[in-house]
Design a protein around this motif. Structure first.
Motif, PDB file in Angstrom:
ATOM      1  N   ASP A  11     -17.599   3.980   9.530  1.00  0.00           N
ATOM      2  CA  ASP A  11     -17.021   3.160  10.604  1.00  0.00           C
ATOM      3  C   ASP A  11     -16.689   1.720  10.212  1.00  0.00           C
ATOM      4  O   ASP A  11     -16.714   0.827  11.074  1.00  0.00           O
ATOM      5  N   VAL A  12     -16.341   1.475   8.984  1.00  0.00           N
ATOM      6  CA  VAL A  12     -15.933   0.123   8.580  1.00  0.00           C
ATOM      7  C   VAL A  12     -14.447   0.012   8.926  1.00  0.00           C
ATOM      8  O   VAL A  12     -13.576   0.116   8.075  1.00  0.00           O
ATOM      9  N   GLN A  13     -14.197  -0.171  10.217  1.00  0.00           N
ATOM     10  CA  GLN A  13     -12.841  -0.068  10.743  1.00  0.00           C
ATOM     11  C   GLN A  13     -12.485  -1.254  11.623  1.00  0.00           C
ATOM     12  O   GLN A  13     -13.342  -1.917  12.194  1.00  0.00           O
ATOM     13  N   GLN A  14     -11.184  -1.464  11.748  1.00  0.00           N
ATOM     14  CA  GLN A  14     -10.665  -2.626  12.463  1.00  0.00           C
ATOM     15  C   GLN A  14     -11.001  -2.622  13.953  1.00  0.00           C
ATOM     16  O   GLN A  14     -10.976  -3.675  14.592  1.00  0.00           O
ATOM     17  N   SER A  15     -11.364  -1.486  14.487  1.00  0.00           N
ATOM     18  CA  SER A  15     -11.723  -1.391  15.909  1.00  0.00           C
ATOM     19  C   SER A  15     -12.763  -2.431  16.303  1.00  0.00           C
ATOM     20  O   SER A  15     -12.692  -3.024  17.389  1.00  0.00           O
ATOM     21  N   PHE A  16     -13.740  -2.659  15.419  1.00  0.00           N
ATOM     22  CA  PHE A  16     -14.839  -3.573  15.749  1.00  0.00           C
ATOM     23  C   PHE A  16     -14.366  -5.005  15.959  1.00  0.00           C
ATOM     24  O   PHE A  16     -14.986  -5.758  16.714  1.00  0.00           O
ATOM     25  N   LEU A  17     -13.283  -5.391  15.303  1.00  0.00           N
ATOM     26  CA  LEU A  17     -12.778  -6.763  15.427  1.00  0.00           C
ATOM     27  C   LEU A  17     -12.356  -7.071  16.863  1.00  0.00           C
ATOM     28  O   LEU A  17     -12.214  -8.233  17.234  1.00  0.00           O
ATOM     29  N   MET A  73     -11.145  -1.810   7.607  1.00  0.00           N
ATOM     30  CA  MET A  73     -11.039  -3.267   7.623  1.00  0.00           C
ATOM     31  C   MET A  73     -10.303  -3.683   6.353  1.00  0.00           C
ATOM     32  O   MET A  73     -10.389  -3.012   5.319  1.00  0.00           O
ATOM     33  N   ALA A  74      -9.598  -4.779   6.425  1.00  0.00           N
ATOM     34  CA  ALA A  74      -8.709  -5.197   5.338  1.00  0.00           C
ATOM     35  C   ALA A  74      -9.436  -5.353   4.001  1.00  0.00           C
ATOM     36  O   ALA A  74      -8.847  -5.118   2.944  1.00  0.00           O
ATOM     37  N   TRP A  75     -10.698  -5.703   4.027  1.00  0.00           N
ATOM     38  CA  TRP A  75     -11.438  -5.969   2.784  1.00  0.00           C
ATOM     39  C   TRP A  75     -12.022  -4.707   2.145  1.00  0.00           C
ATOM     40  O   TRP A  75     -12.526  -4.744   1.022  1.00  0.00           O
ATOM     41  N   LEU A  76     -11.970  -3.566   2.838  1.00  0.00           N
ATOM     42  CA  LEU A  76     -12.559  -2.333   2.323  1.00  0.00           C
ATOM     43  C   LEU A  76     -11.644  -1.717   1.266  1.00  0.00           C
ATOM     44  O   LEU A  76     -10.473  -1.450   1.544  1.00  0.00           O
ATOM     45  N   PRO A  77     -12.134  -1.483   0.050  1.00  0.00           N
ATOM     46  CA  PRO A  77     -11.287  -0.902  -0.994  1.00  0.00           C
ATOM     47  C   PRO A  77     -10.785   0.488  -0.601  1.00  0.00           C
ATOM     48  O   PRO A  77     -11.475   1.251   0.067  1.00  0.00           O
ATOM     49  N   ASP A  78      -9.600   0.784  -1.049  1.00  0.00           N
ATOM     50  CA  ASP A  78      -8.987   2.088  -0.774  1.00  0.00           C
ATOM     51  C   ASP A  78      -9.318   3.027  -1.934  1.00  0.00           C
ATOM     52  O   ASP A  78      -8.440   3.393  -2.708  1.00  0.00           O
ATOM     53  N   ASN A  79     -10.587   3.392  -2.051  1.00  0.00           N
ATOM     54  CA  ASN A  79     -11.026   4.216  -3.180  1.00  0.00           C
ATOM     55  C   ASN A  79     -11.826   5.439  -2.735  1.00  0.00           C
ATOM     56  O   ASN A  79     -12.621   5.982  -3.492  1.00  0.00           O
ATOM     57  N   ALA A  80     -11.577   5.892  -1.519  1.00  0.00           N
ATOM     58  CA  ALA A  80     -12.323   7.035  -0.996  1.00  0.00           C
ATOM     59  C   ALA A  80     -11.845   8.335  -1.629  1.00  0.00           C
ATOM     60  O   ALA A  80     -10.644   8.551  -1.784  1.00  0.00           O
ATOM     61  N   ALA A  81     -12.797   9.182  -1.964  1.00  0.00           N
ATOM     62  CA  ALA A  81     -12.468  10.528  -2.435  1.00  0.00           C
ATOM     63  C   ALA A  81     -11.919  11.354  -1.279  1.00  0.00           C
ATOM     64  O   ALA A  81     -11.066  12.224  -1.474  1.00  0.00           O
ATOM     65  N   VAL A  82     -12.407  11.070  -0.071  1.00  0.00           N
ATOM     66  CA  VAL A  82     -11.983  11.800   1.126  1.00  0.00           C
ATOM     67  C   VAL A  82     -12.324  10.931   2.336  1.00  0.00           C
ATOM     68  O   VAL A  82     -13.228  10.098   2.282  1.00  0.00           O
TER      69      VAL A  82
END
Length: 192
Positions: A11-17, A73-82
């Motif tokens: 849940d490291v997502q922009q919704s929280f902002l 969130m903008a600072w979260l790296p886009d490196n997810a396997a899934v």
């Protein structure tokens, strides 16, 4: 450990902002530790799994798909396997996370993300009940102060995190630090 381990970033997502309880100051220590944990996992070849929460019970609200905020969130790296999208407080009930983990022989989960006492803690409990080994990295979970609905007392981020560690430790999860996980992953890499 790294061969059978996955890092969950919940849940490291922009919704929280866009929630009234959001506090930017509460995010700084968490963000630093979350990024360090992600970097350690990536260096060790541990798959990173992003979980996002969507909720259509509040049409147009910040957690609804139509808001456009159910994204990293903008600072979260886009490196997810899934990436999986959930609609309840744990990352398993209505997703294919369990099948994905089983298909890769993963039985150890490292829990991180937002919020410490809600989706992160709930995912840890469910994962433990499902038979996973769970490492809970409290410092790589974030939350915000909360006010008790009856007493009116405000609980700080530190108090909420301490309570979560108390109820999870040695029952549902091993409480770990970012440094603990990074060292364990390095040890596996050296031994491998």
């Amino acid at each position: 450990m790294s061969q059978n381990t996955a890092l969950l970033v919940i849940d490291v997502q922009q919704s929280f902002l866009h929630r009234p309880y959001f506090r930017e100051a509460a995010m700084h220590p968490y963000q630093e530790r979350q990024l360090a944990l992600i970097a350690a996992a990536e260096a060790a070849g541990v798959p990173i799994v992003h979980i996002f929460h969507s909720d259509e019970s509040e049409p147009g609200g910040p957690f609804s798909r139509s808001s456009g905020l159910v994204k990293a969130m903008a600072w979260l790296p886009d490196n997810a396997a899934v990436t999986f999208e959930k609609h309840v407080h744990n990352a398993f009930t209505d997703t294919q996370l369990g099948a994905w983990l089983t298909g890769r022989g993963i039985h150890h989960l490292v829990i991180s993300g937002l919020r410490t006492e809600q989706c992160c803690e709930t995912t840890a409990r469910v994962a433990s009940d499902m038979g996973y080994e769970v490492s809970y990295v409290t410092e790589a979970t974030g939350t915000f102060p909360m006010t008790h609905p009856v007493s009116g007392r405000e609980f700080s981020v530190d108090e909420i995190q301490e309570k979560t560690e108390l109820v999870l430790a040695n029952r549902f999860a091993n409480i770990r630090t970012v440094e603990d996980m990074a060292a364990a992953w390095r040890q596996v890499a050296v031994a491998g």
